[in-house]
Design an enzyme around this catalytic site. Sequence first.
Site, PDB file in Angstrom:
ATOM      1  N   ASP A 116       0.887  -1.155   0.000  1.00 62.17           N
ATOM      2  CA  ASP A 116       0.000   0.000   0.000  1.00 62.17           C
ATOM      3  C   ASP A 116       0.937   1.220   0.000  1.00 62.17           C
ATOM      4  OD1 ASP A 116      -2.327   1.655   0.473  1.00 62.17           O
ATOM      5  OD2 ASP A 116      -1.706   1.747   2.564  1.00 62.17           O
ATOM      6  N   ASP A 172      -0.154   5.171   1.189  1.00 64.85           N
ATOM      7  CA  ASP A 172      -0.447   6.119   2.281  1.00 64.85           C
ATOM      8  C   ASP A 172      -0.531   5.413   3.630  1.00 64.85           C
ATOM      9  OD1 ASP A 172      -1.049   8.925   1.156  1.00 64.85           O
ATOM     10  OD2 ASP A 172      -2.081   7.580  -0.218  1.00 64.85           O
ATOM     11  N   ASP A 230      -1.760  -0.881   6.113  1.00 67.91           N
ATOM     12  CA  ASP A 230      -1.883  -0.222   7.418  1.00 67.91           C
ATOM     13  C   ASP A 230      -3.330   0.023   7.800  1.00 67.91           C
ATOM     14  OD1 ASP A 230      -2.401   3.113   7.024  1.00 67.91           O
ATOM     15  OD2 ASP A 230      -1.912   1.909   5.272  1.00 67.91           O
TER      16      ASP A 230
END
Length: 214
Positions: free
Chosen positions: A7, A9, A163
């Site tokens: 991922d 961000d 996250d």
Amino acid sequence: MKAIVFDFDGLIIDTETVWYLAFKEVLQGYNVDFPLEVFVKCIGTDDAALYAFIEEKLGVESIEIIMNLTKENHKAKMELLDIREGVREYLIEAKNLGLKIGLASSSSREWVEGFLKQLQILDYFEVIKTGDEVEKVKPDPTLYIKTLEALNINADEAVAFEDSANGARAAIAAGLKCVIVPNEVTKEINFEKFHLRINSMSEMGLTQVISHIS
């Protein structure tokens, strides 16, 4: 295992915590408290819940004003931000292991590649799929499915690093193994499904992670 998929961000750099603080500061100027649970709904996906919150508190005409002020605040804060611990080491280790490296992000390509160039890690990624290439972003699995297709591997041959809960749902739905590496704003989230959770990539080497989840 043939590939890792990151991922962006909140995982490679902690833009998420900075966004939350930027919004919180701007909204405080309007005497509006910004609960973390509202922001968490937007992490890894689109900003629909955020727009609805601003509209409810300040009216629909305030959305653009708040967003522009927050972008300015965020930009200033981002100048102080660096790559998260262990990320660069994972990329180097993946290359040494002969693994393919992909990236799947709900953000735009311009946003993602701009930071990857700034951090001097763009060349590590063989495939980058972003939100402006799909009709539905995470938690929809399409971004991961397209990344796997471009890498020319099966879902069970890749591990995703995420996250956010929305990101994890997308990775699991696409059939990948998923490792959670939360940041300051996502560490309190209740993640439904995952294969491993670590506090940061500096906590456990990539080889060890792959061995653990295989």
